[in-house]
Design a protein around this motif. Structure first.
Motif, PDB file in Angstrom:
ATOM      1  N   ASP A  19       0.859  -1.185   0.000  1.00 18.72           N
ATOM      2  CA  ASP A  19       0.000   0.000   0.000  1.00 18.72           C
ATOM      3  C   ASP A  19       0.899   1.241   0.000  1.00 18.72           C
ATOM      4  O   ASP A  19       1.940   1.258   0.663  1.00 18.72           O
ATOM      5  CB  ASP A  19      -0.904   0.009   1.250  1.00 18.72           C
ATOM      6  N   PHE A  46      -7.848  -4.714  -8.964  1.00 16.80           N
ATOM      7  CA  PHE A  46      -8.331  -5.744  -8.034  1.00 16.80           C
ATOM      8  C   PHE A  46      -7.967  -5.337  -6.619  1.00 16.80           C
ATOM      9  O   PHE A  46      -6.867  -4.833  -6.393  1.00 16.80           O
ATOM     10  CB  PHE A  46      -7.732  -7.115  -8.362  1.00 16.80           C
ATOM     11  N   PRO A  47      -8.834  -5.538  -5.633  1.00 18.74           N
ATOM     12  CA  PRO A  47     -10.166  -6.092  -5.791  1.00 18.74           C
ATOM     13  C   PRO A  47     -11.100  -5.145  -6.541  1.00 18.74           C
ATOM     14  O   PRO A  47     -11.001  -3.936  -6.384  1.00 18.74           O
ATOM     15  CB  PRO A  47     -10.650  -6.283  -4.350  1.00 18.74           C
ATOM     16  N   ARG A  49     -14.355  -3.809  -6.360  1.00 15.86           N
ATOM     17  CA  ARG A  49     -15.315  -3.735  -5.246  1.00 15.86           C
ATOM     18  C   ARG A  49     -16.761  -3.605  -5.718  1.00 15.86           C
ATOM     19  O   ARG A  49     -17.675  -3.551  -4.897  1.00 15.86           O
ATOM     20  CB  ARG A  49     -14.949  -2.573  -4.317  1.00 15.86           C
ATOM     21  N   LEU A  61     -12.639  -5.304   4.298  1.00 12.08           N
ATOM     22  CA  LEU A  61     -11.518  -4.363   4.404  1.00 12.08           C
ATOM     23  C   LEU A  61     -11.861  -3.188   5.306  1.00 12.08           C
ATOM     24  O   LEU A  61     -10.999  -2.631   5.978  1.00 12.08           O
ATOM     25  CB  LEU A  61     -11.096  -3.876   3.015  1.00 12.08           C
ATOM     26  N   ARG A  81     -11.155 -12.241  -8.828  1.00 12.12           N
ATOM     27  CA  ARG A  81     -10.364 -12.249 -10.068  1.00 12.12           C
ATOM     28  C   ARG A  81     -10.986 -13.185 -11.088  1.00 12.12           C
ATOM     29  O   ARG A  81     -11.097 -12.839 -12.273  1.00 12.12           O
ATOM     30  CB  ARG A  81      -8.906 -12.643  -9.747  1.00 12.12           C
ATOM     31  N   ARG A 102      -2.779  -4.570  -8.949  1.00 17.15           N
ATOM     32  CA  ARG A 102      -2.862  -5.755  -8.079  1.00 17.15           C
ATOM     33  C   ARG A 102      -3.495  -6.950  -8.792  1.00 17.15           C
ATOM     34  O   ARG A 102      -4.472  -6.809  -9.516  1.00 17.15           O
ATOM     35  CB  ARG A 102      -3.696  -5.510  -6.817  1.00 17.15           C
ATOM     36  N   GLY A 107      -2.969 -11.454  -3.670  1.00 14.55           N
ATOM     37  CA  GLY A 107      -3.700 -12.533  -3.010  1.00 14.55           C
ATOM     38  C   GLY A 107      -2.766 -13.434  -2.230  1.00 14.55           C
ATOM     39  O   GLY A 107      -3.022 -13.770  -1.069  1.00 14.55           O
ATOM     40  N   PHE A 110      -0.588 -11.174   0.694  1.00 17.52           N
ATOM     41  CA  PHE A 110      -1.350 -10.702   1.857  1.00 17.52           C
ATOM     42  C   PHE A 110      -1.868 -11.853   2.713  1.00 17.52           C
ATOM     43  O   PHE A 110      -2.049 -11.695   3.917  1.00 17.52           O
ATOM     44  CB  PHE A 110      -2.505  -9.778   1.429  1.00 17.52           C
ATOM     45  N   ARG A 155      -8.378  -2.537   7.183  1.00 17.50           N
ATOM     46  CA  ARG A 155      -7.611  -3.703   7.592  1.00 17.50           C
ATOM     47  C   ARG A 155      -6.303  -3.740   6.796  1.00 17.50           C
ATOM     48  O   ARG A 155      -6.288  -3.307   5.653  1.00 17.50           O
ATOM     49  CB  ARG A 155      -8.449  -4.943   7.259  1.00 17.50           C
ATOM     50  N   GLN A 162       2.440  -4.402   6.520  1.00 14.93           N
ATOM     51  CA  GLN A 162       2.916  -4.027   5.182  1.00 14.93           C
ATOM     52  C   GLN A 162       4.376  -4.415   4.984  1.00 14.93           C
ATOM     53  O   GLN A 162       4.790  -4.787   3.890  1.00 14.93           O
ATOM     54  CB  GLN A 162       2.740  -2.521   4.952  1.00 14.93           C
TER      55      GLN A 162
END
Ligand code: DGP
Ligand code: NA
Ligand code: NA
Length: 214
Positions: A19, A46-47, A49, A61, A81, A102, A107, A110, A155, A162
């Motif tokens: 991030d 992605f995601p 939303r 999130l 996805r 992303r 996926g 994280f 989140r 990170q």
């Protein structure tokens, strides 16, 4: 529409990074630059939303009352996805280069840092998705991360998480010939120029090659 399709396919280009590494800005600028160079290009994120699974992911999130465990949310991110596969393939096969903010590596990274699921388990649901021709990993140091505008309330938006994700990305990146690590501490324009040059090479390299699967 088929008759309007180019006989050259577009490239699948993914931008990954922690991030605040500048992914979204770079993705947008890259799409603009490719279009200006007369290569049709489209941004995806992605995601996503906006879809059914995307709404659940958004709640998760935002820490809304959402009782998804680590495995369930992992599979939802992956499903998010998979929901887009047909759209992705038809655009690419029509000559459009997709620049994706992303993808599967978010996926994997994280979820793998949560230590609840092992790396192999995390990779499985990504199998069969279109394989990126090029993955940019935007890297920033921990010190640089600290100088960028603060995290929000979602989140995962904390420094130690990170930092673990950054380490996981680095291990995913090693020994992959389609990954390019870019030091994102440079100016927006510096980073942008690197992304454009490398992307143009890849677009030309893969235009006659079949799209692979993960
Ligand atoms: P973004 O909209 O790019 O800021 O992403 C939202 C957050 O979701 C960010 O902290 C990264 C995380 N994320 C993105 N993709 C995935 C994924 O596939 N799995 C997991 N667990 N987290 C993800
Ligand atoms: Na975020
Ligand atoms: Na983003």
């Amino acid at each position: 529409l088929t008759t309007m399709c180019s006989n050259k396919r577009g490239a699948l280009i993914v931008v990954e990074g922690v991030d605040r590494s500048g992914k979204s800005t770079q993705c947008k600028k890259l799409v603009e630059a490719l279009e200006q160079a007369n290569f049709p290009a489209k941004l995806m994120t992605f995601p996503d939303r906006t879809t059914l699974t995307g709404k659940l992911i958004d709640d998760y999130l935002k820490n809304k009352d959402c009782k998804l465990n680590d495995q369930a949310i992992h599979l939802l991110f992956s499903a998010n996805r998979w929901e887009n596969v047909e759209k992705m393939k038809s655009l690419i096969n029509c000559g459009v280069t997709l620049v994706i903010d992303r993808y599967s590596y978010s996926g994997i990274a994280f979820s793998a840092v949560k230590k609840v699921m092992n790396l192999d388990w995390c990779k499985q649901p990504e199998n069969g998705l279109p394989k990126p021709d090029l993955v940019f990993l935007l890297t920033i140091s921990l010190e640089e991360m600290l100088t960028r505008p603060g995290f929000g309330n979602e989140r995962y938006e904390n420094m130690s998480f990170q930092n673990n994700v950054a380490n996981m990305y680095n291990s995913l990146c090693s020994d992959k010939d389609n990954w390019v690590k870019i030091n994102a501490a440079g100016s927006i324009e510096e980073v942008h120029k690197k992304l454009v040059d490398i992307s143009l090479n890849t677009i030309r390299e893969v235009e006659s090659l079949p799209l692979k699967s993960l």
